[in-house]
Motif scaffolding. Structure first.
Motif, mmCIF file in Angstrom:
data_model
loop_
_atom_site.group_PDB
_atom_site.id
_atom_site.type_symbol
_atom_site.label_atom_id
_atom_site.label_comp_id
_atom_site.label_asym_id
_atom_site.label_seq_id
_atom_site.Cartn_x
_atom_site.Cartn_y
_atom_site.Cartn_z
ATOM 1 N N ARG A 58 36.882 30.211 54.893
ATOM 2 C CA ARG A 58 35.561 29.766 54.421
ATOM 3 C C ARG A 58 35.223 28.371 54.934
ATOM 4 O O ARG A 58 36.107 27.557 55.219
ATOM 5 C CB ARG A 58 35.522 29.768 52.892
ATOM 6 C CG ARG A 58 36.396 28.712 52.241
ATOM 7 C CD ARG A 58 36.332 28.785 50.727
ATOM 8 N NE ARG A 58 37.183 27.786 50.093
ATOM 9 C CZ ARG A 58 36.794 26.552 49.799
ATOM 10 N NH1 ARG A 58 35.568 26.157 50.094
ATOM 11 N NH2 ARG A 58 37.625 25.711 49.202
ATOM 12 N N THR A 62 30.122 23.085 53.370
ATOM 13 C CA THR A 62 28.934 23.588 52.671
ATOM 14 C C THR A 62 29.314 24.386 51.428
ATOM 15 O O THR A 62 28.531 25.216 50.956
ATOM 16 C CB THR A 62 28.100 24.474 53.616
ATOM 17 O OG1 THR A 62 28.933 25.509 54.159
ATOM 18 C CG2 THR A 62 27.520 23.661 54.749
ATOM 19 N N ASN A 65 27.087 25.222 48.359
ATOM 20 C CA ASN A 65 25.984 26.181 48.461
ATOM 21 C C ASN A 65 26.481 27.579 48.119
ATOM 22 O O ASN A 65 27.284 28.153 48.857
ATOM 23 C CB ASN A 65 25.400 26.179 49.877
ATOM 24 C CG ASN A 65 24.879 24.821 50.293
ATOM 25 O OD1 ASN A 65 24.396 24.058 49.463
ATOM 26 N ND2 ASN A 65 24.987 24.514 51.568
ATOM 27 N N ASN A 67 26.349 31.775 47.558
ATOM 28 C CA ASN A 67 25.731 32.939 48.207
ATOM 29 C C ASN A 67 25.580 32.782 49.711
ATOM 30 O O ASN A 67 24.712 33.402 50.323
ATOM 31 C CB ASN A 67 24.357 33.235 47.601
ATOM 32 C CG ASN A 67 24.389 33.367 46.102
ATOM 33 O OD1 ASN A 67 25.446 33.519 45.495
ATOM 34 N ND2 ASN A 67 23.231 33.306 45.472
ATOM 35 N N ASN A 68 26.435 31.976 50.302
ATOM 36 C CA ASN A 68 26.365 31.726 51.731
ATOM 37 C C ASN A 68 27.551 32.424 52.400
ATOM 38 O O ASN A 68 28.695 32.234 51.992
ATOM 39 C CB ASN A 68 26.403 30.216 51.990
ATOM 40 C CG ASN A 68 26.233 29.867 53.448
ATOM 41 O OD1 ASN A 68 27.070 30.211 54.267
ATOM 42 N ND2 ASN A 68 25.156 29.156 53.766
ATOM 43 N N THR A 70 29.156 32.013 55.169
ATOM 44 C CA THR A 70 30.215 31.175 55.737
ATOM 45 C C THR A 70 31.038 30.484 54.660
ATOM 46 O O THR A 70 32.232 30.276 54.832
ATOM 47 C CB THR A 70 29.631 30.123 56.695
ATOM 48 O OG1 THR A 70 28.703 29.293 55.983
ATOM 49 C CG2 THR A 70 28.941 30.778 57.865
ATOM 50 N N THR A 71 30.402 30.133 53.540
ATOM 51 C CA THR A 71 31.148 29.463 52.476
ATOM 52 C C THR A 71 31.965 30.454 51.645
ATOM 53 O O THR A 71 32.898 30.060 50.946
ATOM 54 C CB THR A 71 30.219 28.675 51.534
ATOM 55 O OG1 THR A 71 29.297 29.575 50.915
ATOM 56 C CG2 THR A 71 29.455 27.613 52.283
ATOM 57 N N ARG A 94 24.958 33.353 41.313
ATOM 58 C CA ARG A 94 25.493 32.318 42.196
ATOM 59 C C ARG A 94 26.974 32.608 42.375
ATOM 60 O O ARG A 94 27.726 32.641 41.402
ATOM 61 C CB ARG A 94 25.280 30.922 41.592
ATOM 62 C CG ARG A 94 23.836 30.435 41.664
ATOM 63 C CD ARG A 94 23.631 29.211 40.804
ATOM 64 N NE ARG A 94 23.703 29.543 39.374
ATOM 65 C CZ ARG A 94 23.954 28.650 38.420
ATOM 66 N NH1 ARG A 94 24.190 27.393 38.716
ATOM 67 N NH2 ARG A 94 23.981 29.029 37.155
#
Length: 252
Positions: A58, A62, A65, A67-68, A70-71, A94
């Motif tokens: 991950r 970021t 943030n 619901n991303n 990449t995270t 979230r």
């Protein structure tokens, strides 16, 4: 014809694995706790915690943030999150991933306020334990099974006191006999798995039987390295099976 035969064989193996996993889930001792999280809460926060299996590459910069993609990484948290967000667009969920590669129970404890309690999760999922034995075998850690058990129990107790309404999901640590996993891991790995289940049972949390899930899938006809190349870190198929099992047990 050959392609058709192979596809049919794969489909039958997949069906057998799914049936076996379902039976294993029905036998889970914490099945009665699932109703607490049977539907995503509106404005709910889902937090995944653990080591590299959860981390899954991950993006850290970021991580604030939700619901991303990449995270959330490239593993089961992202797959679970994608499904939940797609199926519940009005819920305003979230979803966070705060797994860190190499973490053991003491590492979680040292960062628990910032990376868990302050996020006030509605559902908290924890998978930790493999590094507690792997690092010990590599001479980088000397924690015992009792250390793992007492430290994990204390972490859950702290969480329940701070977040009494949070549904806690404890995932079974697992190791498949391939790659880095050999006979030196046992029986201590089994003892640590049993300790994790004892913690879950005593605290009344949801229990995800990941080892049982993988054992059942392997018994249905797939090799261990199909699910986890080094015996620890899941392949894409392994993460997919984990995501499906997690959602089925938690009821989301």
């Amino acid at each position: 014809m050959r392609s058709s035969t192979i596809n049919r064989r794969q489909m039958l193996m997949s069906s057998a694995a799914a049936a076996g996993v379902t039976a294993a889930l029905q036998a889970s001792s914490s099945r009665a706790q699932v109703s607490a999280a049977s539907k995503p809460h509106s404005n709910g926060v889902i937090l995944f915690q653990g080591d590299s299996i959860t981390d899954a590459g991950r993006a850290r910069k970021t991580e604030a943030n939700p619901n991303n993609a990449t995270t959330l990484g490239r593993g089961y948290p992202m797959l679970i999150g994608a499904g939940l967000l797609e199926q519940n667009p009005a819920a305003n969920l979230r979803i966070y991933n705060r797994g860190i590669s190499g973490n053991k129970v003491p590492d979680l404890s040292s960062r628990w306020k910032n990376d868990c309690l302050d996020l006030k999760p509605t559902i908290l999922s924890i998978l930790v334990g493999v590094n507690d034995i792997w690092h010990k075998l590599n001479g980088k850690y000397d924690g015992t099974v009792e250390d793992y058990s007492t430290g994990f129990a204390a972490l859950i107790e702290q969480t329940k006191k701070a977040l009494p309404r949070t549904t806690i999901v404890i995932c079974e640590p697992f190791a498949l006999r391939c790659g880095a996993v050999n006979d030196s891991w046992f029986p201590e790995m089994d003892q640590r798995r049993a300790a994790a289940k004892d913690v879950a049972t005593s605290a009344g949390t949801v229990w995800i039987p990941f080892q049982t899930m993988f054992d059942t899938a392997i018994a249905a006809g797939t090799k261990p390295n199909y699910w986890a190349g080094d015996g620890v870190h899941p392949t894409l198929a392994g993460h997919g099976l984990m995501a499906r099992t997690w959602r089925e047990v938690v009821g989301l």
